[in-house]
Design a protein around this motif. Sequence first.
Motif, PDB file in Angstrom:
ATOM      1  N   GLY A   1       0.816  -1.204   0.000  1.00  0.00           N
ATOM      2  CA  GLY A   1       0.000   0.000   0.000  1.00  0.00           C
ATOM      3  C   GLY A   1       0.847   1.250   0.000  1.00  0.00           C
ATOM      4  N   ALA A   2       0.171   2.376   0.181  1.00  0.00           N
ATOM      5  CA  ALA A   2       0.834   3.680   0.166  1.00  0.00           C
ATOM      6  C   ALA A   2      -0.009   4.648   0.968  1.00  0.00           C
ATOM      7  N   ILE A   3       0.545   5.834   1.228  1.00  0.00           N
ATOM      8  CA  ILE A   3      -0.179   6.888   1.925  1.00  0.00           C
ATOM      9  C   ILE A   3      -0.039   8.175   1.128  1.00  0.00           C
ATOM     10  N   SER A   4      -1.086   8.981   1.122  1.00  0.00           N
ATOM     11  CA  SER A   4      -1.113  10.183   0.291  1.00  0.00           C
ATOM     12  C   SER A   4      -0.138  11.235   0.802  1.00  0.00           C
ATOM     13  N   SER A   5       0.178  12.194  -0.059  1.00  0.00           N
ATOM     14  CA  SER A   5       1.140  13.232   0.292  1.00  0.00           C
ATOM     15  C   SER A   5       0.660  14.102   1.438  1.00  0.00           C
ATOM     16  N   ASP A   6      -0.661  14.227   1.615  1.00  0.00           N
ATOM     17  CA  ASP A   6      -1.157  15.006   2.751  1.00  0.00           C
ATOM     18  C   ASP A   6      -1.444  14.139   3.971  1.00  0.00           C
ATOM     19  N   GLY A   7      -1.210  12.838   3.877  1.00  0.00           N
ATOM     20  CA  GLY A   7      -1.346  11.941   5.007  1.00  0.00           C
ATOM     21  C   GLY A   7      -2.767  11.560   5.367  1.00  0.00           C
ATOM     22  N   ARG A   8      -3.762  11.972   4.574  1.00  0.00           N
ATOM     23  CA  ARG A   8      -5.162  11.715   4.934  1.00  0.00           C
ATOM     24  C   ARG A   8      -5.700  10.398   4.371  1.00  0.00           C
ATOM     25  N   ILE A   9      -5.022   9.832   3.348  1.00  0.00           N
ATOM     26  CA  ILE A   9      -5.568   8.686   2.634  1.00  0.00           C
ATOM     27  C   ILE A   9      -4.556   7.538   2.656  1.00  0.00           C
ATOM     28  N   VAL A  10      -5.008   6.380   3.075  1.00  0.00           N
ATOM     29  CA  VAL A  10      -4.207   5.158   2.989  1.00  0.00           C
ATOM     30  C   VAL A  10      -4.801   4.301   1.872  1.00  0.00           C
TER      31      VAL A  10
ATOM     32  N   GLY B   1      -8.380  -7.983  -6.802  1.00  0.00           N
ATOM     33  CA  GLY B   1      -7.796  -7.000  -7.712  1.00  0.00           C
ATOM     34  C   GLY B   1      -8.214  -5.599  -7.317  1.00  0.00           C
ATOM     35  N   GLY B   2      -7.677  -4.626  -8.025  1.00  0.00           N
ATOM     36  CA  GLY B   2      -8.080  -3.253  -7.791  1.00  0.00           C
ATOM     37  C   GLY B   2      -7.355  -2.589  -6.638  1.00  0.00           C
ATOM     38  N   VAL B   3      -7.781  -1.355  -6.360  1.00  0.00           N
ATOM     39  CA  VAL B   3      -7.184  -0.508  -5.335  1.00  0.00           C
ATOM     40  C   VAL B   3      -8.306   0.023  -4.455  1.00  0.00           C
ATOM     41  N   ARG B   4      -8.053   0.105  -3.138  1.00  0.00           N
ATOM     42  CA  ARG B   4      -9.046   0.631  -2.208  1.00  0.00           C
ATOM     43  C   ARG B   4      -8.451   1.776  -1.405  1.00  0.00           C
ATOM     44  N   LEU B   5      -9.239   2.836  -1.204  1.00  0.00           N
ATOM     45  CA  LEU B   5      -8.821   4.031  -0.483  1.00  0.00           C
ATOM     46  C   LEU B   5      -9.523   4.073   0.871  1.00  0.00           C
ATOM     47  N   PHE B   6      -8.756   4.439   1.924  1.00  0.00           N
ATOM     48  CA  PHE B   6      -9.274   4.479   3.281  1.00  0.00           C
ATOM     49  C   PHE B   6      -8.890   5.789   3.966  1.00  0.00           C
ATOM     50  N   ASP B   7      -9.713   6.199   4.914  1.00  0.00           N
ATOM     51  CA  ASP B   7      -9.405   7.345   5.758  1.00  0.00           C
ATOM     52  C   ASP B   7      -8.304   6.941   6.737  1.00  0.00           C
TER      53      ASP B   7
END
Length: 402
Positions: free
Chosen positions: A117-126, A134-140
């Motif tokens: 996984g990864a974390i967003s540049s502003d740190g709000r999204i994992v 398959g696919g990608v999932r976004l979390f708070d």
Amino acid sequence: MKLGHPYFAPLRLLASAVSMLAVLLAGCATPSTLRGTGDLGVVIERASGTVQVVTQQPPRLLARVEGLGDLSHASVVFSRDARYAFVFGRDGGLSKVDLLTGRLAGRVLQAGNSIGGAISSDGRIVVAQNYEPGGVRLFDAETLAPLADISTRDPVSGLASKVVGLADLPGNRFAFSLFEAGEIWVADATDPRHPVVTRYAGVGRNPYDGLASSDGRYYLAGLYGEDGLALLDTWHPETGVRRILDGYGHGEEKLPVYKMPHLRGWAMAGEYAFLPAIGRHEVLVADSRTWQERTRVPVYGQPVFAMAEPSGRRVWVNFAFPHNDTVQVIDVPTMQVVRTLKPGRGILHMEFTGRGDAVWLSSRDDDRLVVVDTRTLEMSTVLPARNPSGIFFTWRAARMGM
């Protein structure tokens, strides 16, 4: 009687003394009750579903956190303040570990089979990348509540591609590769509930891993189905994806591949990029300005990770079975191996301290962590661990593509 009555004067004095004592004790707080996170890290203990919380200097175990599921292939990213580690497990689990309390702060089972996984540049999204379904999932990042799903299911065949090589880019964007479809996608999560996806098709057969450069400009995908790598320049996305190191290995006898190398463990040292070659006893060296091959460095076995010291002066390489008891050190100016180490059996991962004074090695088969002084190249500390694999230090919290 009112509190101002002389009868209560001794009680008022006692209350004042207690308040002063509390202030003095707070000012004398010990490191055990007050700690920063900049010198911490986590170690994956793959067989037991646990992680160690460690301090780098002095090297020691602070806590062991249990209940993280299948960690046979696990990766970690950190919150912006480096307090929390987000652990992505093979069983699709996404776990949030509090490094200061040494406890599990949250966990969701978000897929059937996940690989990072990864974390967003502003740190709000994992963000989690998944093999199954398959696919990608976004979390708070605060609550681990789901925000959005990005499906990789082909509308014609109905099959969903495995996602590999997920990496964060500037501006709350993420790049990742589709193994079966042979594509690279870039998702803009400015609105995390409605990410916008740009697709790059026909990048090559079976991209198996990917990474972003430390400045977030380049995204590279390694190709398992053919030689070469796919490169996307995110500063000039209109130019599309181009092939680099194309045709490497054509006309040469292929060797059995014992373990796929990790592009996430590539090395940038000065103007050079060092990348492990699939199924070869070589490390590729490319000019990072032109992405043309510069040379090849013969090494002891099939490389898995090629990782540069923070100074960029040397590159450390570990190997697939049957040579996974060995680590070699490449001197960048001469492009020569200058030291061969035998630190333990089953060396799976390497992690440098933030300024490179030491490198930690996980020895899975010896149940230990080995700390090597990078100045003397001698072992300085050995710590017990249960089948350790990945080692991740909190300096990663401030870096892109980690």
